[in-house]
Design a protein around this motif. Structure first.
Motif, PDB file in Angstrom:
ATOM      1  N   ALA A 231      47.505  38.834  -0.393  1.00  0.00           N
ATOM      2  CA  ALA A 231      48.239  38.629   0.865  1.00  0.00           C
ATOM      3  C   ALA A 231      47.885  39.720   1.867  1.00  0.00           C
ATOM      4  N   ARG A 232      47.741  40.944   1.398  1.00  0.00           N
ATOM      5  CA  ARG A 232      47.349  42.037   2.314  1.00  0.00           C
ATOM      6  C   ARG A 232      45.936  41.801   2.852  1.00  0.00           C
ATOM      7  N   ARG A 233      45.042  41.288   2.023  1.00  0.00           N
ATOM      8  CA  ARG A 233      43.686  40.993   2.488  1.00  0.00           C
ATOM      9  C   ARG A 233      43.700  39.869   3.517  1.00  0.00           C
ATOM     10  N   MET A 234      44.510  38.832   3.267  1.00  0.00           N
ATOM     11  CA  MET A 234      44.576  37.723   4.211  1.00  0.00           C
ATOM     12  C   MET A 234      45.238  38.154   5.515  1.00  0.00           C
ATOM     13  N   ALA A 235      46.094  39.160   5.458  1.00  0.00           N
ATOM     14  CA  ALA A 235      46.727  39.660   6.683  1.00  0.00           C
ATOM     15  C   ALA A 235      45.670  40.148   7.673  1.00  0.00           C
ATOM     16  N   ALA A 236      44.588  40.719   7.154  1.00  0.00           N
ATOM     17  CA  ALA A 236      43.515  41.178   8.042  1.00  0.00           C
ATOM     18  C   ALA A 236      42.884  39.989   8.774  1.00  0.00           C
ATOM     19  N   VAL A 237      42.728  38.866   8.095  1.00  0.00           N
ATOM     20  CA  VAL A 237      42.163  37.672   8.732  1.00  0.00           C
ATOM     21  C   VAL A 237      43.170  37.091   9.722  1.00  0.00           C
ATOM     22  N   LEU A 238      44.450  37.085   9.345  1.00  0.00           N
ATOM     23  CA  LEU A 238      45.477  36.562  10.250  1.00  0.00           C
ATOM     24  C   LEU A 238      45.585  37.383  11.532  1.00  0.00           C
TER      25      LEU A 238
END
Length: 185
Positions: free
Chosen positions: A63-70
């Motif tokens: 989720a933290r990694r996807m936050a960068a994409v979001l």
């Protein structure tokens, strides 16, 4: 990803999980399981045995990694990040239908995928579908000072910068007051 008109939405699940983990980095396993259940995940897949603390830790990291994409605002960089996630976590696309959901694509490694890989692959697919469907980034992090909440911008109109009308209004009022103060000097 599910139907954008309502019902299941992998993109909505992605945003909600990423926002919950951003707000509470050590979100307890039980709260993650409850959040996933609210997005249609099978209760049997969310027991402590099926979704142990190690799985929750993988999911929080993903989720933290996807936050960068979001939070990405550049379409090319977003596409590059999504392609890197497909390369890392994905496999051949397959159509699946389960738990009352309509046919939809999965790109994870199947039942053997860990919680992190599953979340990264399904999240990347959801965002890639939005990028191709709308021809632009259809998600973001709120630009209002002090907010930063993730949101989906899948409605009509111009690109959104705020998570809600309230944040947009506060930002406009703050900008108006700032211009007024600068004009008085």
């Amino acid at each position: 990803m599910g139907d954008l008109r309502g019902g299941f939405s992998a993109a909505r699940r992605l945003v909600d999980v990423a926002e919950a983990v951003r707000a509470t980095p050590d979100l307890p396993r039980a709260e993650l399981a409850e959040l996933l259940a609210g997005h249609g995940e099978r209760p049997g897949d969310l027991t402590e045995e099926a979704f142990p603390e190690a799985g929750a830790a993988e999911l929080r990291t993903a989720a933290r990694r996807m936050a960068a994409v979001l939070g990405e605002v550049d379409e090319d960089r977003a596409a590059e990040a999504l392609n890197a996630l497909f390369e890392e976590c994905g496999t051949r696309p397959r159509l699946t239908r389960h738990d009352g959901h309509p046919w939809h694509l999965h790109v994870d490694r199947g039942e053997g995928a860990g919680w992190g890989d599953w979340f990264l692959a399904s999240g990347a697919l959801a965002l890639a579908q939005l990028l191709t469907a709308y021809g632009r980034i259809a998600w973001g992090a709120c630009a209002a000072a002090g907010c930063g909440r993730f949101f989906l911008a899948t409605g009509p109109g111009s690109v959104r910068r705020y998570c809600s009308g309230g944040c947009a209004t506060r930002a406009r009022v703050a900008a108006h007051r700032r211009r007024k103060r600068e004009g008085e000097q």
